[in-house]
Design a protein around this motif. Structure first.
Motif, PDB file in Angstrom:
ATOM      1  N   TRP A 249       0.829  -1.202   0.000  1.00 54.04           N
ATOM      2  CA  TRP A 249       0.000   0.000   0.000  1.00 54.04           C
ATOM      3  C   TRP A 249       0.861   1.248   0.000  1.00 54.04           C
ATOM      4  O   TRP A 249       0.665   2.158  -0.816  1.00 54.04           O
ATOM      5  CB  TRP A 249      -0.936  -0.021   1.207  1.00 54.04           C
ATOM      6  CG  TRP A 249      -1.732   1.218   1.435  1.00 54.04           C
ATOM      7  CD1 TRP A 249      -1.504   2.182   2.364  1.00 54.04           C
ATOM      8  CD2 TRP A 249      -2.891   1.657   0.691  1.00 54.04           C
ATOM      9  NE1 TRP A 249      -2.442   3.183   2.267  1.00 54.04           N
ATOM     10  CE2 TRP A 249      -3.311   2.886   1.254  1.00 54.04           C
ATOM     11  CE3 TRP A 249      -3.612   1.120  -0.371  1.00 54.04           C
ATOM     12  CZ2 TRP A 249      -4.411   3.587   0.783  1.00 54.04           C
ATOM     13  CZ3 TRP A 249      -4.714   1.828  -0.850  1.00 54.04           C
ATOM     14  CH2 TRP A 249      -5.104   3.039  -0.276  1.00 54.04           C
ATOM     15  N   GLU A 250       1.851   1.300   0.907  1.00 51.23           N
ATOM     16  CA  GLU A 250       2.716   2.476   0.983  1.00 51.23           C
ATOM     17  C   GLU A 250       3.536   2.627  -0.291  1.00 51.23           C
ATOM     18  O   GLU A 250       3.760   3.749  -0.768  1.00 51.23           O
ATOM     19  CB  GLU A 250       3.642   2.363   2.206  1.00 51.23           C
ATOM     20  CG  GLU A 250       2.919   2.333   3.541  1.00 51.23           C
ATOM     21  CD  GLU A 250       2.160   3.622   3.829  1.00 51.23           C
ATOM     22  OE1 GLU A 250       2.536   4.674   3.244  1.00 51.23           O
ATOM     23  OE2 GLU A 250       1.193   3.593   4.607  1.00 51.23           O
ATOM     24  N   LEU A 251       3.978   1.519  -0.869  1.00 51.59           N
ATOM     25  CA  LEU A 251       4.752   1.583  -2.103  1.00 51.59           C
ATOM     26  C   LEU A 251       3.910   2.142  -3.241  1.00 51.59           C
ATOM     27  O   LEU A 251       4.359   3.003  -4.012  1.00 51.59           O
ATOM     28  CB  LEU A 251       5.266   0.185  -2.464  1.00 51.59           C
ATOM     29  CG  LEU A 251       6.099   0.086  -3.744  1.00 51.59           C
ATOM     30  CD1 LEU A 251       7.377   0.894  -3.608  1.00 51.59           C
ATOM     31  CD2 LEU A 251       6.416  -1.378  -4.057  1.00 51.59           C
ATOM     32  N   ALA A 252       2.663   1.679  -3.338  1.00 57.58           N
ATOM     33  CA  ALA A 252       1.781   2.178  -4.394  1.00 57.58           C
ATOM     34  C   ALA A 252       1.534   3.676  -4.235  1.00 57.58           C
ATOM     35  O   ALA A 252       1.545   4.430  -5.224  1.00 57.58           O
ATOM     36  CB  ALA A 252       0.465   1.409  -4.380  1.00 57.58           C
ATOM     37  N   LEU A 253       1.333   4.125  -3.006  1.00 56.03           N
ATOM     38  CA  LEU A 253       1.094   5.556  -2.777  1.00 56.03           C
ATOM     39  C   LEU A 253       2.322   6.388  -3.131  1.00 56.03           C
ATOM     40  O   LEU A 253       2.197   7.496  -3.676  1.00 56.03           O
ATOM     41  CB  LEU A 253       0.685   5.798  -1.324  1.00 56.03           C
ATOM     42  CG  LEU A 253      -0.640   5.188  -0.857  1.00 56.03           C
ATOM     43  CD1 LEU A 253      -1.013   5.731   0.512  1.00 56.03           C
ATOM     44  CD2 LEU A 253      -1.761   5.451  -1.855  1.00 56.03           C
ATOM     45  N   GLU A 260       4.845   7.840 -10.993  1.00 58.99           N
ATOM     46  CA  GLU A 260       5.551   6.715 -11.601  1.00 58.99           C
ATOM     47  C   GLU A 260       4.602   5.556 -11.866  1.00 58.99           C
ATOM     48  O   GLU A 260       3.614   5.351 -11.157  1.00 58.99           O
ATOM     49  CB  GLU A 260       6.701   6.262 -10.698  1.00 58.99           C
ATOM     50  CG  GLU A 260       7.779   7.309 -10.537  1.00 58.99           C
ATOM     51  CD  GLU A 260       8.927   6.828  -9.664  1.00 58.99           C
ATOM     52  OE1 GLU A 260       8.838   5.690  -9.143  1.00 58.99           O
ATOM     53  OE2 GLU A 260       9.897   7.586  -9.494  1.00 58.99           O
ATOM     54  N   ASP A 261       4.942   4.771 -12.863  1.00 59.32           N
ATOM     55  CA  ASP A 261       4.133   3.631 -13.268  1.00 59.32           C
ATOM     56  C   ASP A 261       4.221   2.517 -12.230  1.00 59.32           C
ATOM     57  O   ASP A 261       5.276   2.291 -11.630  1.00 59.32           O
ATOM     58  CB  ASP A 261       4.625   3.121 -14.626  1.00 59.32           C
ATOM     59  CG  ASP A 261       3.836   1.928 -15.108  1.00 59.32           C
ATOM     60  OD1 ASP A 261       2.642   2.101 -15.400  1.00 59.32           O
ATOM     61  OD2 ASP A 261       4.405   0.822 -15.163  1.00 59.32           O
ATOM     62  N   VAL A 405      -5.764   9.760 -10.031  1.00 59.47           N
ATOM     63  CA  VAL A 405      -4.977   9.688 -11.264  1.00 59.47           C
ATOM     64  C   VAL A 405      -5.765   8.913 -12.313  1.00 59.47           C
ATOM     65  O   VAL A 405      -6.064   7.732 -12.109  1.00 59.47           O
ATOM     66  CB  VAL A 405      -3.621   9.003 -11.000  1.00 59.47           C
ATOM     67  CG1 VAL A 405      -2.817   8.927 -12.297  1.00 59.47           C
ATOM     68  CG2 VAL A 405      -2.844   9.775  -9.936  1.00 59.47           C
ATOM     69  N   PRO A 406      -6.130   9.528 -13.433  1.00 55.38           N
ATOM     70  CA  PRO A 406      -6.952   8.838 -14.438  1.00 55.38           C
ATOM     71  C   PRO A 406      -6.238   7.614 -15.011  1.00 55.38           C
ATOM     72  O   PRO A 406      -5.056   7.679 -15.367  1.00 55.38           O
ATOM     73  CB  PRO A 406      -7.159   9.911 -15.520  1.00 55.38           C
ATOM     74  CG  PRO A 406      -6.836  11.208 -14.863  1.00 55.38           C
ATOM     75  CD  PRO A 406      -5.814  10.907 -13.819  1.00 55.38           C
ATOM     76  N   GLY A 407      -6.942   6.507 -15.059  1.00 53.22           N
ATOM     77  CA  GLY A 407      -6.425   5.310 -15.705  1.00 53.22           C
ATOM     78  C   GLY A 407      -5.449   4.494 -14.889  1.00 53.22           C
ATOM     79  O   GLY A 407      -5.095   3.373 -15.279  1.00 53.22           O
ATOM     80  N   TRP A 408      -4.974   5.027 -13.741  1.00 53.86           N
ATOM     81  CA  TRP A 408      -3.952   4.312 -12.961  1.00 53.86           C
ATOM     82  C   TRP A 408      -4.491   2.983 -12.452  1.00 53.86           C
ATOM     83  O   TRP A 408      -3.849   1.945 -12.603  1.00 53.86           O
ATOM     84  CB  TRP A 408      -3.497   5.192 -11.793  1.00 53.86           C
ATOM     85  CG  TRP A 408      -2.337   4.644 -11.029  1.00 53.86           C
ATOM     86  CD1 TRP A 408      -1.017   4.883 -11.249  1.00 53.86           C
ATOM     87  CD2 TRP A 408      -2.388   3.752  -9.896  1.00 53.86           C
ATOM     88  NE1 TRP A 408      -0.238   4.208 -10.328  1.00 53.86           N
ATOM     89  CE2 TRP A 408      -1.064   3.498  -9.489  1.00 53.86           C
ATOM     90  CE3 TRP A 408      -3.427   3.150  -9.194  1.00 53.86           C
ATOM     91  CZ2 TRP A 408      -0.744   2.670  -8.414  1.00 53.86           C
ATOM     92  CZ3 TRP A 408      -3.112   2.325  -8.125  1.00 53.86           C
ATOM     93  CH2 TRP A 408      -1.800   2.080  -7.738  1.00 53.86           C
TER      94      TRP A 408
END
Length: 472
Positions: A249-253, A260-261, A405-408
């Motif tokens: 979770w923290e990494l994704a945030l 970043e992708d 973020v659109p599409g993320w």
């Protein structure tokens, strides 16, 4: 290890006057804990399930291990037996004076009872009592009703090494249980709300370890309470600590915040999830779900929707559209379609995943949803339930940014399913009715949870509800 940190076998402190003296302090302290399940309802009393002195409370430093049942008013369903109250595991330190460094752990000062004049506190914040638990695990101690067990290595059958000089520190982030890290080598997860029986948080990692699956940290040791009458409680599990690991979770945030992708990570996480599912299906029995089995499953989804709509008015306009997801699954079962069920994680989301510094993903916390009965958490279920949980987690992460973020989330969801298919051989998107039903059920659960506990987050699952209801 100092003398004070060595477990001592003493007579249990199961005296009514001890609990009576703790009662007013626990009524105030317990509801404030993150892991207390009965928030919003007053505590009317406590009963002592078990008590063990790990260090004599009459010494300069005492340590009590208590299993305490908290009684709260609850209106049972018609025809159901009254709820006996949730049982909690407490580790209570006893000192004459609490040093300033332990001020956040304070429970209170006892004015009466056998420990009158002493101060009691959450012992896990104190390295000396926390060290008692590791020493008991290391030596496979038996202390009163408590039993400390060790796992043997698969290679040679020898006990896994546990050094006795590892310095403990409590994990202070919010959790539904409590954890202590020992010298960046091990982490002990202590279950707080406990029930008798085989807990999947120990059962499944042991199975996966013995199956050779490296995606789950292998249990090294564990704590058990034996209370007779076939009542065995799993209290805690010691596992290797993945030093430098990033919480999913923290990494994704972080990736989101930097723009970043995350699709590469999502794809690898899909592969890791499929490896765990494949190993569980190989090691444990599977089942076929047809019309007779899917009926109760769909009924449960529908009942949860109706209950949530009753409790959260904002959900009601979408209920008819959401219900079609469950009806479509029932129709498919009526046409003769079948599904395979197996043991799964049961509560999978980004926060239940760790990425090591080398880039490998691990899955943790197999306890399932603690609010559900243990028998239900141990049932075989379609893997789509885990997959739906992760897809919803990507959506939550995307909506944590303002604006989202659109599409993320869509890109991560697709990448996760692609990675899963690369290992499992089956893409979860090829069964859209099943996946849609489970994602809808998860979103309904989220609406009810956020409405009760985090109203500020309610717009996140409501946005998903609007999408799911509009696309049956």
């Amino acid at each position: 290890m100092s003398e004070a940190a060595t477990p001592s076998v003493t007579a249990p402190v199961a005296r009514p006057e001890l609990l009576a003296s703790l009662d007013p302090l626990l009524r105030e302290w317990l509801p404030r804990q993150r892991w207390f399940a009965g928030k919003g309802r007053p505590v009317t009393g406590f009963s002592l399930v078990a008590a063990v002195e790990l260090l004599p409370p009459t010494a300069k430093l005492g340590l009590l291990h208590l299993l305490v049942r908290a009684h709260q008013p609850l209106t049972p369903a018609r025809g159901a037996a009254p709820h006996p109250g949730d049982c909690y595991q407490l580790l209570i330190g006893v000192r004459e004076v609490l040093p300033p460094r332990l001020a956040p752990a304070l429970i209170g000062h006892l004015e009466e009872g056998p420990l009158a004049g002493r101060t009691v506190y959450e012992a896990l914040y104190d390295p000396r009592p926390a060290g008692v638990l590791l020493e008991a695990l290391r030596t496979r101690a038996r202390i009163g009703e408590l039993r400390f067990e060790r796992e043997r290595r698969r290679e040679d059958g020898e006990l896994r090494e546990i050094r006795g000089d590892l310095v403990p520190r409590v994990v202070t982030s919010e959790q539904s249980n409590s954890s202590v890290v020992y010298g960046d080598t091990f982490i002990l997860k202590l279950l707080r709300r406990i029930v008798p029986g085989t807990n999947p948080d120990l059962e499944l990692p042991l199975v996966l370890s013995r199956e050779g699956c490296i995606r789950v940290p292998a249990p090294v040791a564990w704590m058990v309470a034996d209370l007779g009458e076939e009542k065995t409680y799993i209290l805690g599990v010691l596992q290797p600590f993945v030093q430098g690991a990033s919480d999913g979770w923290e990494l994704a945030l972080r990736q989101l915040a930097k723009g970043e992708d995350f699709t590469g990570e999502a794809r690898e996480l899909g592969r890791a999830t499929a490896e765990v599912h494949t190993a569980l299906a190989s090691a444990l029995p599977t089942a076929t779900l047809g019309r007779a089995q899917m009926g109760p499953l769909v009924d449960g989804m529908t009942e949860r929707l109706e209950a949530a709509a009753q409790a959260v008015p904002a959900l009601r306009p979408y209920a008819p559209g959401l219900r079609t997801a469950f009806e479509a699954l029932a129709d498919l079962a009526a046409e003769g379609h079948t599904w395979t069920a197996q043991r799964i994680h049961g509560d999978l989301h980004l926060g239940q995943c760790l990425r090591s510094p080398s880039g490998e993903w691990s899955l943790i916390d197999f306890e399932g949803e603690p609010s559900k009965p243990l028998a239900e958490r141990r049932m075989a279920q379609p893997p789509a339930r885990d997959i739906a949980g992760m897809l919803r987690s990507f959506d939550y992460a995307a909506h944590s940014q303002h604006p989202p973020v659109p599409g993320w989330a869509d890109a991560c969801r697709a990448a996760f399913c692609t990675g899963y298919a690369e290992v499992a051989g089956v893409d979860p998107r090829t069964d859209p009715v099943l996946l849609h039903a489970y994602e809808t059920d998860k979103a309904v659960y989220e609406v009810l949870y956020e409405a009760r506990h985090r109203p500020d987050w309610l717009p996140v699952p409501l946005a998903a509800v609007r999408r799911l209801a509009a696309n049956p």
